[in-house]
Design a protein around this motif. Structure first.
Motif, short mmCIF file in Angstrom:
data_model
loop_
_atom_site.label_atom_id
_atom_site.label_comp_id
_atom_site.label_asym_id
_atom_site.label_seq_id
_atom_site.Cartn_x
_atom_site.Cartn_y
_atom_site.Cartn_z
N ARG A 173 23.42 33.32 71.92
CA ARG A 173 24.24 34.54 72.06
C ARG A 173 24.45 35.16 70.69
O ARG A 173 24.90 34.49 69.76
CB ARG A 173 25.59 34.18 72.67
CG ARG A 173 25.46 33.52 74.04
CD ARG A 173 26.79 32.91 74.40
NE ARG A 173 26.65 31.82 75.34
CZ ARG A 173 26.93 31.92 76.63
NH1 ARG A 173 27.30 33.07 77.14
NH2 ARG A 173 26.83 30.87 77.42
N SER B 137 21.74 38.79 75.91
CA SER B 137 22.22 37.84 74.90
C SER B 137 22.92 38.53 73.73
O SER B 137 23.42 37.85 72.85
CB SER B 137 21.04 37.07 74.31
OG SER B 137 20.34 36.41 75.30
N THR C 59 25.74 41.03 72.09
CA THR C 59 26.99 41.78 72.24
C THR C 59 27.24 42.55 70.95
O THR C 59 27.30 41.94 69.87
CB THR C 59 28.18 40.83 72.50
OG1 THR C 59 27.89 40.06 73.66
CG2 THR C 59 29.48 41.61 72.71
N TYR D 159 26.00 30.37 69.00
CA TYR D 159 26.46 31.74 68.78
C TYR D 159 26.02 32.17 67.39
O TYR D 159 26.32 31.47 66.41
CB TYR D 159 28.00 31.80 68.87
CG TYR D 159 28.53 31.37 70.21
CD1 TYR D 159 28.87 32.31 71.17
CD2 TYR D 159 28.67 30.01 70.52
CE1 TYR D 159 29.35 31.91 72.41
CE2 TYR D 159 29.14 29.61 71.75
CZ TYR D 159 29.48 30.56 72.70
OH TYR D 159 29.94 30.17 73.92
N ALA E 189 33.48 36.25 70.30
CA ALA E 189 32.49 35.20 70.59
C ALA E 189 33.13 33.94 71.17
O ALA E 189 32.45 33.16 71.83
CB ALA E 189 31.71 34.86 69.31
N TYR F 187 26.29 38.00 68.40
CA TYR F 187 27.42 38.93 68.28
C TYR F 187 27.24 39.70 66.98
O TYR F 187 27.16 39.09 65.91
CB TYR F 187 28.76 38.18 68.28
CG TYR F 187 29.09 37.66 69.65
CD1 TYR F 187 28.52 36.49 70.13
CD2 TYR F 187 29.93 38.39 70.49
CE1 TYR F 187 28.79 36.05 71.42
CE2 TYR F 187 30.21 37.95 71.78
CZ TYR F 187 29.64 36.78 72.23
OH TYR F 187 29.90 36.35 73.51
N GLU G 154 22.52 28.14 75.01
CA GLU G 154 23.67 28.96 75.45
C GLU G 154 24.98 28.53 74.78
O GLU G 154 26.00 29.20 74.90
CB GLU G 154 23.81 28.94 76.98
CG GLU G 154 24.06 27.59 77.60
CD GLU G 154 22.77 26.80 77.88
OE1 GLU G 154 21.70 27.17 77.32
OE2 GLU G 154 22.84 25.83 78.63
N GLN H 295 34.31 32.42 75.59
CA GLN H 295 33.77 31.52 76.62
C GLN H 295 33.98 30.05 76.30
O GLN H 295 33.41 29.19 76.95
CB GLN H 295 32.28 31.78 76.79
CG GLN H 295 32.00 33.14 77.37
CD GLN H 295 30.71 33.71 76.85
OE1 GLN H 295 30.13 33.19 75.89
NE2 GLN H 295 30.24 34.78 77.46
#
Ligand code: PRP
Ligand code: URA
Length: 219
Positions: free
Chosen positions: A188, A8, A10, A166, A49, A190, A163, A52
């Motif tokens: 997620r 999860s 990055t 962010y 980010a 970042y 999901e 997707q």
């Protein structure tokens, strides 16, 4: 530098992020330069980010012919949620990357005695299809993780899928990453960097100090 390896998370170690992080970390950097370095890192994090985001097919007429193209899916609401105060410094650049997004602020501060988050502002409306919405939560610092977990608690109660959430932060502590991943699996994260640890006042080490104070010149 500690690297947190988790699906999860990055860590955007783009050279420009590293360059601007060196400016943010420097205690002699002016408030003005601090704000601009923060925004420049924010752009790279947001561009990464947003990879997707769902697209929808669209047929456009070029001056020459027709072209099958793709655009951000208009049926998917995109929300930017800066956490006050320091998240404001990432907000304009996030809106620049996502000009069709709506911005809903979340007011949270960390009580410096208890280190627990205190919520003082939340105007996320009810009339959004949160089941498909993508929400970008902005806060430069993920320290103990208390503020991030509290913000995402608020957002998840509206029905947002983890999901589709962010969390964008400039610097994280390993403790904060672990807390967020455990409390909200699937969200997620970042980050521009994951630093070494927290000190006894729960400041990130080496970090950059107090992001809100350095952003707004309130030291
Ligand atoms: C900072 C930062 C995060 C929080 C992180 O805000 O912007 O919101 O601390 O710490 P945590 O992960 O331990 O919760 P702060 O509480 O200083 O509020 P401010 O920006 O309004 O000064
Ligand atoms: N909040 C900040 O602004 N900086 C830290 O290092 C930790 C929490």
């Amino acid at each position: 530098m500690a690297i947190v390896s988790h699906p999860s998370v990055t860590i955007c170690d783009h050279p420009l992020v590293q360059h601007h992080l060196s400016i943010l970390r420097d205690k002699n950097t002016s408030n003005e330069l601090f704000r601009s370095a923060m925004a420049r890192i924010g752009r790279v994090l947001m561009e990464e980010a947003t990879r997707q985001l769902p697209l929808a097919r669209v047929l456009v007429e070029t001056p020459v012919s027709k072209a099958e193209c793709k655009r951000l899916d208009p049926s998917v609401p995109i929300i930017i949620s800066p956490i006050l105060r320091a998240g404001l410094m990432l907000s304009d650049i996030a809106l620049d990357v996502l000009p069709t997004a709506s911005v809903y602020h979340i007011g949270l501060y960390r009580d410096e005695e208890t280190l627990k988050p205190v919520t003082y502002y939340n105007k996320l409306p009810a009339n959004i299809d949160y089941s498909v919405a993508r929400i970008f939560v902005l806060d430069p610092m993920l320290a103990t993780g208390g503020s991030a977990v509290a913000a995402i608690d608020i957002i998840k109660k509206l029905g947002v899928q983890p999901e589709n959430l962010y969390f964008i932060c400039t610097i994280a502590a390993p403790e904060g990453v672990s807390k967020l991943v455990e409390a909200h699996p699937g969200v997620r994260i970042y980050a521009g960097a994951v630093d070494e640890c927290l000190n006894d006042k729960a400041y990130i080490v080496p970090g950059l100090g107090d992001a809100g104070d350095r952003t707004f010149g309130t030291v």
